[in-house]
Design an enzyme around this catalytic site. Structure first.
Site, PDB file in Angstrom:
ATOM      1  N   THR A  58       8.186 -14.120 104.703  1.00  0.00           N
ATOM      2  CA  THR A  58       7.223 -14.973 105.425  1.00  0.00           C
ATOM      3  C   THR A  58       5.814 -14.388 105.483  1.00  0.00           C
ATOM      4  O   THR A  58       4.871 -15.084 105.847  1.00  0.00           O
ATOM      5  CB  THR A  58       7.691 -15.171 106.875  1.00  0.00           C
ATOM      6  OG1 THR A  58       7.658 -13.879 107.524  1.00  0.00           O
ATOM      7  CG2 THR A  58       9.102 -15.740 106.948  1.00  0.00           C
ATOM      8  N   ARG A  77       4.930  -6.343 107.378  1.00  0.00           N
ATOM      9  CA  ARG A  77       5.036  -7.764 107.002  1.00  0.00           C
ATOM     10  C   ARG A  77       6.444  -8.062 106.515  1.00  0.00           C
ATOM     11  O   ARG A  77       7.000  -7.303 105.718  1.00  0.00           O
ATOM     12  CB  ARG A  77       4.062  -8.097 105.863  1.00  0.00           C
ATOM     13  CG  ARG A  77       2.633  -7.999 106.235  1.00  0.00           C
ATOM     14  CD  ARG A  77       1.717  -8.761 105.311  1.00  0.00           C
ATOM     15  NE  ARG A  77       2.046  -8.811 103.902  1.00  0.00           N
ATOM     16  CZ  ARG A  77       1.376  -9.542 103.024  1.00  0.00           C
ATOM     17  NH1 ARG A  77       0.363 -10.293 103.416  1.00  0.00           N
ATOM     18  NH2 ARG A  77       1.692  -9.532 101.751  1.00  0.00           N
ATOM     19  N   ASP A 136       3.280   1.247  99.189  1.00  0.00           N
ATOM     20  CA  ASP A 136       4.252   1.695  98.186  1.00  0.00           C
ATOM     21  C   ASP A 136       3.580   2.582  97.142  1.00  0.00           C
ATOM     22  O   ASP A 136       4.138   3.598  96.728  1.00  0.00           O
ATOM     23  CB  ASP A 136       4.896   0.491  97.493  1.00  0.00           C
ATOM     24  CG  ASP A 136       5.950  -0.175  98.372  1.00  0.00           C
ATOM     25  OD1 ASP A 136       6.284   0.392  99.434  1.00  0.00           O
ATOM     26  OD2 ASP A 136       6.436  -1.246  97.983  1.00  0.00           O
ATOM     27  N   ASP A 188       0.915  -3.373  96.245  1.00  0.00           N
ATOM     28  CA  ASP A 188       1.329  -2.927  97.581  1.00  0.00           C
ATOM     29  C   ASP A 188       0.771  -1.526  97.825  1.00  0.00           C
ATOM     30  O   ASP A 188       1.245  -0.547  97.235  1.00  0.00           O
ATOM     31  CB  ASP A 188       2.865  -2.930  97.671  1.00  0.00           C
ATOM     32  CG  ASP A 188       3.324  -2.656  99.100  1.00  0.00           C
ATOM     33  OD1 ASP A 188       2.863  -1.661  99.701  1.00  0.00           O
ATOM     34  OD2 ASP A 188       4.123  -3.430  99.632  1.00  0.00           O
TER      35      ASP A 188
HETATM   36  C1  PRP Z   1       0.213  -4.079 104.466  1.00  0.00           C
HETATM   37  C2  PRP Z   1      -1.178  -3.529 104.728  1.00  0.00           C
HETATM   38  C3  PRP Z   1      -1.607  -4.268 105.957  1.00  0.00           C
HETATM   39  C4  PRP Z   1      -0.915  -5.607 105.794  1.00  0.00           C
HETATM   40  C5  PRP Z   1      -1.920  -6.631 105.392  1.00  0.00           C
HETATM   41  O1  PRP Z   1       1.145  -3.465 105.262  1.00  0.00           O
HETATM   42  O2  PRP Z   1      -1.203  -2.151 104.863  1.00  0.00           O
HETATM   43  O3  PRP Z   1      -1.217  -3.640 107.150  1.00  0.00           O
HETATM   44  O4  PRP Z   1       0.067  -5.460 104.765  1.00  0.00           O
HETATM   45  O5  PRP Z   1      -1.362  -7.903 105.326  1.00  0.00           O
HETATM   46  P1  PRP Z   1      -1.746  -9.072 106.331  1.00  0.00           P
HETATM   47  O6  PRP Z   1      -3.242  -9.084 106.441  1.00  0.00           O
HETATM   48  O7  PRP Z   1      -1.205 -10.298 105.628  1.00  0.00           O
HETATM   49  O8  PRP Z   1      -1.066  -8.823 107.629  1.00  0.00           O
HETATM   50  P2  PRP Z   1       2.739  -3.661 105.065  1.00  0.00           P
HETATM   51  O9  PRP Z   1       3.229  -4.733 105.976  1.00  0.00           O
HETATM   52  O10 PRP Z   1       3.042  -3.846 103.610  1.00  0.00           O
HETATM   53  O11 PRP Z   1       3.321  -2.325 105.617  1.00  0.00           O
HETATM   54  P3  PRP Z   1       3.092  -0.781 105.153  1.00  0.00           P
HETATM   55  O12 PRP Z   1       1.708  -0.408 105.600  1.00  0.00           O
HETATM   56  O13 PRP Z   1       4.150  -0.084 105.903  1.00  0.00           O
HETATM   57  O14 PRP Z   1       3.246  -0.693 103.671  1.00  0.00           O
HETATM   58  N1  URA Z   2      -0.419  -5.608 101.618  1.00  0.00           N
HETATM   59  C1  URA Z   2      -0.661  -4.913 100.473  1.00  0.00           C
HETATM   60  O1  URA Z   2      -0.363  -3.713 100.404  1.00  0.00           O
HETATM   61  N2  URA Z   2      -1.186  -5.565  99.429  1.00  0.00           N
HETATM   62  C2  URA Z   2      -1.524  -6.862  99.479  1.00  0.00           C
HETATM   63  O2  URA Z   2      -2.020  -7.399  98.471  1.00  0.00           O
HETATM   64  C3  URA Z   2      -1.277  -7.569 100.671  1.00  0.00           C
HETATM   65  C4  URA Z   2      -0.741  -6.916 101.726  1.00  0.00           C
END
Ligand code: PRP
Ligand code: URA
Length: 207
Positions: free
Chosen positions: A107, A103, A202, A199
């Protein structure tokens, strides 16, 4: 199966509370993410087909049962890897496909940076692993990619889901099943789930 399954179990609630607590460090976060993923997988696979298999125990012949379905597991990178690590013992023969989505911090739009999916058939049972279903953008992209490859039986396995994300998935893909440990209250201005757990990636990877 109902198209949305909210799994309820005392062990799940206990582990989820530990994940949600901002004081929880990486070691405990990983341990409880693993426990939750295992419980969710058991629920998500409840409807899998089994076939009879004649076997002999040390004492007698009997009819056992073996999994009949071909299962494909698709973790959404990066956070979905946490769930893949946890469930591999349960489905050691499953094929694994990968989709990498991140993400944008401003945005909250997901963009794809990696994809390696096997060829899929309508008979495959596809289990998508992503701990957080927030706006639903990442999982909408994932389902579109899986359908493009030929999948039709898709289950999304999530730890925490927001009502906004669930509604979006159900609107676009009413036949896709969702299995989750929690349906939270809402998304905040940054599109984080509230109360959520922050997150996930993280916290799990210690970044
Ligand atoms: C997080 C999570 C999902 C996404 C959810 O990933 O693991 O994949 O956000 O959000 P959405 O429903 O609004 O799309 P992130 O983009 O933070 O990446 P990561 O898994 O690499 O931490
Ligand atoms: N991704 C995360 O890891 N946490 C949230 O709350 C939303 C998206």
């Amino acid at each position: 199966m109902e198209k949305i399954t909210l799994v309820s179990h005392p062990l799940l609630e206990h582990s989820l509370t530990i994940l949600r607590n901002k004081e929880t460090g990486t070691v405990e976060f990983r341990r409880h993410a693993s426990i939750i993923s295992k419980i969710l997988l058991v629920e998500a696979t409840r409807q899998l087909e089994v076939v009879e298999e004649r076997i002999e125990t040390p004492l007698a012949a009997m009819a056992g049962r073996r999994l009949a379905d071909e299962i494909v597991v698709v973790p959404v990178l990066r956070a979905g890897l946490a769930m893949l690590f946890a469930i591999q013992d349960f489905l050691p023969a499953a094929s694994v496909g990968f989709i990498g989505l991140e993400r944008d911090e401003q945005t909250a739009q997901a963009h794809e940076y990696y994809q390696k999916l096997p060829r899929l058939f309508t008979s495959h049972k596809v289990m998508v692993l992503d701990p957080m279903l927030a706006t639903g953008g990442s999982l909408l992209e994932t389902v579109a990619a899986l359908q493009e490859k030929g999948a039709s039986q898709i289950t999304l396995v999530c730890i925490v889901a927001a009502p906004e994300g669930i509604a979006r998935i159900q609107q676009h893909y009413p036949t896709v099943a969702i299995v989750t440990a929690a349906i939270d209250d809402h998304l905040d201005a940054r599109k984080f789930i509230v109360p959520g757990l922050g997150d996930f990636g993280d916290r799990y990877f210690g970044t």
